[in-house]
Write a protein that holds these residues in place. Structure first.
Motif, PDB file in Angstrom:
ATOM      1  N   TYR A  53       4.513  -2.885 -12.676  1.00 22.58           N
ATOM      2  CA  TYR A  53       3.140  -3.178 -13.103  1.00 22.58           C
ATOM      3  C   TYR A  53       2.647  -4.427 -12.373  1.00 22.58           C
ATOM      4  N   ALA A  54       1.501  -4.314 -11.699  1.00 20.46           N
ATOM      5  CA  ALA A  54       0.933  -5.461 -10.975  1.00 20.46           C
ATOM      6  C   ALA A  54       0.322  -6.400 -12.010  1.00 20.46           C
ATOM      7  N   SER A  55       1.111  -7.380 -12.418  1.00 20.51           N
ATOM      8  CA  SER A  55       0.756  -8.140 -13.615  1.00 20.51           C
ATOM      9  C   SER A  55      -0.391  -9.112 -13.384  1.00 20.51           C
ATOM     10  N   LYS A  56      -0.830  -9.281 -12.128  1.00 18.58           N
ATOM     11  CA  LYS A  56      -2.016 -10.101 -11.900  1.00 18.58           C
ATOM     12  C   LYS A  56      -3.207  -9.517 -12.664  1.00 18.58           C
ATOM     13  N   ALA A  57      -3.164  -8.219 -12.948  1.00 11.75           N
ATOM     14  CA  ALA A  57      -4.282  -7.580 -13.657  1.00 11.75           C
ATOM     15  C   ALA A  57      -4.447  -8.164 -15.055  1.00 11.75           C
ATOM     16  N   LEU A  74       7.932  -5.317 -12.900  1.00  9.08           N
ATOM     17  CA  LEU A  74       6.800  -6.241 -12.841  1.00  9.08           C
ATOM     18  C   LEU A  74       6.566  -6.749 -11.427  1.00  9.08           C
ATOM     19  N   ASP A  75       5.333  -6.595 -10.957  1.00 10.24           N
ATOM     20  CA  ASP A  75       4.904  -7.188  -9.683  1.00 10.24           C
ATOM     21  C   ASP A  75       4.252  -8.523 -10.029  1.00 10.24           C
ATOM     22  N   VAL A  76       4.714  -9.585  -9.365  1.00  9.93           N
ATOM     23  CA  VAL A  76       4.157 -10.916  -9.605  1.00  9.93           C
ATOM     24  C   VAL A  76       3.691 -11.506  -8.285  1.00  9.93           C
ATOM     25  N   PHE A 193       9.803  -1.340   3.508  1.00 13.29           N
ATOM     26  CA  PHE A 193       8.411  -1.712   3.790  1.00 13.29           C
ATOM     27  C   PHE A 193       7.501  -1.480   2.589  1.00 13.29           C
ATOM     28  N   HIS A 194       6.361  -2.153   2.648  1.00 15.68           N
ATOM     29  CA  HIS A 194       5.355  -2.073   1.582  1.00 15.68           C
ATOM     30  C   HIS A 194       3.972  -1.977   2.198  1.00 15.68           C
ATOM     31  N   PHE A 195       3.087  -1.215   1.563  1.00 16.95           N
ATOM     32  CA  PHE A 195       1.663  -1.347   1.892  1.00 16.95           C
ATOM     33  C   PHE A 195       0.844  -1.177   0.624  1.00 16.95           C
ATOM     34  N   HIS A 196      -0.326  -1.748   0.638  1.00 17.82           N
ATOM     35  CA  HIS A 196      -1.279  -1.579  -0.476  1.00 17.82           C
ATOM     36  C   HIS A 196      -2.652  -1.522   0.174  1.00 17.82           C
ATOM     37  N   VAL A 197      -3.344  -0.394   0.016  1.00 22.14           N
ATOM     38  CA  VAL A 197      -4.568  -0.221   0.809  1.00 22.14           C
ATOM     39  C   VAL A 197      -5.818  -0.802   0.161  1.00 22.14           C
ATOM     40  N   GLY A 198      -5.810  -0.955  -1.151  1.00 22.09           N
ATOM     41  CA  GLY A 198      -7.006  -1.486  -1.804  1.00 22.09           C
ATOM     42  C   GLY A 198      -6.980  -1.116  -3.270  1.00 22.09           C
ATOM     43  N   SER A 199      -8.013  -1.502  -3.969  1.00 25.35           N
ATOM     44  CA  SER A 199      -8.017  -1.367  -5.421  1.00 25.35           C
ATOM     45  C   SER A 199      -9.213  -0.530  -5.867  1.00 25.35           C
ATOM     46  N   GLN A 200      -9.110   0.015  -7.079  1.00 21.79           N
ATOM     47  CA  GLN A 200     -10.201   0.791  -7.686  1.00 21.79           C
ATOM     48  C   GLN A 200     -10.594   1.970  -6.777  1.00 21.79           C
ATOM     49  N   GLY A 235       2.263   0.582  -3.094  1.00 18.93           N
ATOM     50  CA  GLY A 235       1.238  -0.237  -3.731  1.00 18.93           C
ATOM     51  C   GLY A 235       0.594   0.414  -4.947  1.00 18.93           C
ATOM     52  N   GLY A 236      -0.574  -0.133  -5.298  1.00 18.20           N
ATOM     53  CA  GLY A 236      -1.308   0.382  -6.466  1.00 18.20           C
ATOM     54  C   GLY A 236      -2.677   0.856  -6.020  1.00 18.20           C
ATOM     55  N   GLY A 237      -3.695   0.531  -6.813  1.00 19.60           N
ATOM     56  CA  GLY A 237      -5.059   0.829  -6.395  1.00 19.60           C
ATOM     57  C   GLY A 237      -5.725   1.992  -7.099  1.00 19.60           C
ATOM     58  N   PHE A 238      -5.025   2.639  -8.035  1.00 16.37           N
ATOM     59  CA  PHE A 238      -5.578   3.832  -8.690  1.00 16.37           C
ATOM     60  C   PHE A 238      -6.794   3.455  -9.552  1.00 16.37           C
ATOM     61  N   GLU A 279       2.851   0.365  -7.556  1.00 16.69           N
ATOM     62  CA  GLU A 279       2.472  -0.892  -8.219  1.00 16.69           C
ATOM     63  C   GLU A 279       1.114  -0.799  -8.914  1.00 16.69           C
ATOM     64  N   PRO A 280       0.967   0.079  -9.897  1.00 17.86           N
ATOM     65  CA  PRO A 280      -0.338   0.133 -10.571  1.00 17.86           C
ATOM     66  C   PRO A 280      -0.586  -1.115 -11.404  1.00 17.86           C
ATOM     67  N   GLY A 281      -1.785  -1.653 -11.321  1.00 17.70           N
ATOM     68  CA  GLY A 281      -2.146  -2.814 -12.128  1.00 17.70           C
ATOM     69  C   GLY A 281      -3.303  -2.437 -13.041  1.00 17.70           C
ATOM     70  N   ARG A 282      -4.486  -2.362 -12.425  1.00 15.63           N
ATOM     71  CA  ARG A 282      -5.703  -2.033 -13.159  1.00 15.63           C
ATOM     72  C   ARG A 282      -5.525  -0.783 -14.020  1.00 15.63           C
ATOM     73  N   TRP A 283      -4.889   0.224 -13.439  1.00 18.94           N
ATOM     74  CA  TRP A 283      -4.775   1.538 -14.081  1.00 18.94           C
ATOM     75  C   TRP A 283      -4.044   1.455 -15.423  1.00 18.94           C
ATOM     76  N   ALA A 378      -8.501  -5.346 -17.259  1.00 22.41           N
ATOM     77  CA  ALA A 378      -7.899  -5.776 -15.990  1.00 22.41           C
ATOM     78  C   ALA A 378      -8.768  -6.821 -15.308  1.00 22.41           C
ATOM     79  N   TYR A 379      -8.120  -7.842 -14.780  1.00 21.26           N
ATOM     80  CA  TYR A 379      -8.790  -8.858 -13.967  1.00 21.26           C
ATOM     81  C   TYR A 379      -9.944  -9.535 -14.713  1.00 21.26           C
ATOM     82  N   ASN A 380      -9.822  -9.671 -16.024  1.00 18.08           N
ATOM     83  CA  ASN A 380     -10.780 -10.467 -16.791  1.00 18.08           C
ATOM     84  C   ASN A 380     -10.046 -11.663 -17.363  1.00 18.08           C
TER      85      ASN A 380
HETATM   86  C1  LIG Z   1       0.193  -5.730  -3.351  1.00 18.16           C
HETATM   87  C2  LIG Z   1      -0.587  -5.233  -4.497  1.00 18.16           C
HETATM   88  N1  LIG Z   1      -0.021  -4.326  -5.296  1.00 18.16           N
HETATM   89  C3  LIG Z   1      -0.676  -3.861  -6.380  1.00 18.16           C
HETATM   90  C4  LIG Z   1      -1.950  -4.291  -6.686  1.00 18.16           C
HETATM   91  C5  LIG Z   1      -2.602  -3.743  -7.896  1.00 18.16           C
HETATM   92  O1  LIG Z   1      -3.761  -3.088  -7.607  1.00 18.16           O
HETATM   93  P1  LIG Z   1      -4.499  -2.290  -8.754  1.00 18.16           P
HETATM   94  O2  LIG Z   1      -4.732  -3.242  -9.856  1.00 18.16           O
HETATM   95  O3  LIG Z   1      -5.733  -1.826  -8.127  1.00 18.16           O
HETATM   96  O4  LIG Z   1      -3.591  -1.157  -9.140  1.00 18.16           O
HETATM   97  C6  LIG Z   1      -2.584  -5.217  -5.859  1.00 18.16           C
HETATM   98  C7  LIG Z   1      -3.930  -5.677  -6.171  1.00 18.16           C
HETATM   99  O5  LIG Z   1      -4.540  -6.487  -5.575  1.00 18.16           O
HETATM  100  C8  LIG Z   1      -1.881  -5.703  -4.730  1.00 18.16           C
HETATM  101  O6  LIG Z   1      -2.423  -6.599  -3.910  1.00 18.16           O
END
Ligand SMILES: Cc1ncc(COP(=O)(O)O)c(C=O)c1O
Length: 420
Positions: A53-57, A74-76, A193-200, A235-238, A279-283, A378-380
């Protein structure tokens, strides 16, 4: 029977009476349901996979514990998030540490705490981590973050995978030097390797294009170095449902075709398919949250626009100002009344840009009424500030019709506690 808005079996007007306003309300049931969905449609469906879980959310000790109980890691992205995750009791092996600029102190903390995976972003970090690991006698697991060079067609501030991005290694850099450096280090366990293309994102195209690019890169790397990764992190971004957006996307809509491509590739090369991490966060948390505000002022200006002024705004939700994010809103006590007024919901900060929602449809409201902005999980809370010395709201967690305080409201004393 009252007309009050209900949220997961709780009367929202009662919540605000008990815990005050503004108030973040999070549904534990919804968070657990999302985690279980990730488990059933991805982790249980495909062997050798995991989700973090991308816990920055939204990171609190309680949320760390909930996702861990549900079998999600947990993704930190900072020392602070590592510290809180460890305090919450998260197994360090399940932590994935991100960041385009990790400080010496943060890397040291990650090594001291035996964080399971460090996502290395650039060559200087690779060199620093190699040195630090040698000094500390550790061999951290690392994956390299790649900038796949695809445009994810979301807001530019939440798009991360395009070539001109601050995140990650360019593919050519990975091919030319980074792989060799990481392979040669006896202090780094170079897993992949890792990639994350974007969010939402509501479209899987950028994920699929990124997978193609990464698989092409793997072919070159195998030819050049004989290296086959043991982990690929996509990555996440869903995407979720904000005002004007489609409904929440399904994880399987993204991951089934991604897995098909990856499985087909490794079936062809004959190498074992690496572990796949998402790595879903927002979702996981966005739709589980609402923010409740009290109406303070109602006025119509000379241009004919009616403003509903509320007791929060930019400090608890900077997303409208940052990303032009759009939200749906409901009246709490007048939930069932006709939504026949077009009003602008304004935050309380001394900023013209502190507008939560332009042209919202709401019933006729007056001072003392409450409104609930939807999909704020998420992200509030995690992006909240004390701009204008506004204390951060409390967080209340609801589950099966019962509520408990998860994070207490900030006080004025909290606001000056660090000032000497
Ligand atoms: C590396 C990485 N993984 C996961 C996420 C989570 O993205 P989301 O909240 O859109 O799922 C982000 C968001 O910025 C990210 O930079």
């Amino acid at each position: 029977m009252s007309n009050n808005m209900m949220f997961y079996g709780c009367d929202v007007a009662e919540l605000v009476k008990e815990y005050g306003s503004p108030l973040y309300v999070m549904s534990e049931d919804d968070i657990r349901e999302r985690c279980r969905e990730v488990k059933s449609v991805f982790i249980d469906k495909y062997p050798n996979t995991r989700a973090v879980y991308a816990s920055k959310a939204f990171q609190t000790l309680e949320i760390c514990r909930i996702v861990q109980q549900e079998g999600i890691g947990l993704d930190v992205v900072s020392g602070g998030e590592i510290f809180a995750a460890i305090r919450a009791g998260v197994n360090p092996a399940d932590i994935v540490f991100h960041g385009n600029t990790k400080t010496y102190g943060e890397l040291k903390l990650a090594l001291e705490e035996n964080v399971g995976t460090i996502v290395v972003d650039n060559l200087s970090e690779l060199a620093l981590l190699d040195e630090l690991a040698a000094e500390m006698g550790k061999v951290p697991g690392i994956v390299m973050r790649i900038t796949p060079g695809v445009d994810s067609h979301t807001h530019e501030f939440i798009s991360t995978g395009q070539e001109d991005s601050k995140f990650g290694f360019a593919i050519q850099e990975v091919i030319d030097f980074a792989t060799e450096k990481a392979m040669k280090s006896s202090h780094l366990d170079f897993r992949g390797f890792h990639f994350h293309v974007g969010s939402q994102l509501h479209d899987n195209m950028s994920h699929l294009m990124a997978v193609d690019k990464v698989l092409d890169m793997l072919t070159v790397i195998k030819e050049k170095y004989g290296y086959v990764p043991r982990e690929l992190n996509t990555g996440g971004g869903f995407g979720v449902h904000y005002a004007g957006d489609p409904e929440r996307t399904h994880v399987s809509y993204f991951m089934d075709p991604v897995m098909e491509k990856i499985d087909a590739y490794f079936a062809k090369t004959g190498d074992p398919r690496p572990m796949i991490t998402i790595e879903p966060g927002r979702w996981i948390v966005a739709e589980a949250g609402i923010t409740v505000y009290e109406v303070g002022s109602v006025k119509t200006n000379a241009a004919g626009r009616t403003y509903i002024g509320v007791d929060g705004g930019f400090p608890d939700n900077p997303r409208p100002a940052l990303y032009d994010a759009k939200y749906e809103v409901k009246a709490v006590e007048k939930y069932d009344e006709p939504y026949d007024q077009v009003v602008t919901v304004a935050g309380k900060c001394c900023e013209s840009g502190d507008i939560l929602i332009w042209d919202a449809e709401l019933p006729k409201l007056e001072r003392g009424d409450h409104i609930a902005v939807l999909c704020t999980g998420a992200y509030n809370y995690s992006m909240a500030s004390n701009y204008n010395r506004v204390p951060r709201p409390a967080v209340v967690m609801v589950s099966e019709g019962k509520a408990h305080l998860s994070v207490r409201r900030e006080t004025y004393e909290d606001l000056i506690a660090r000032e000497l």
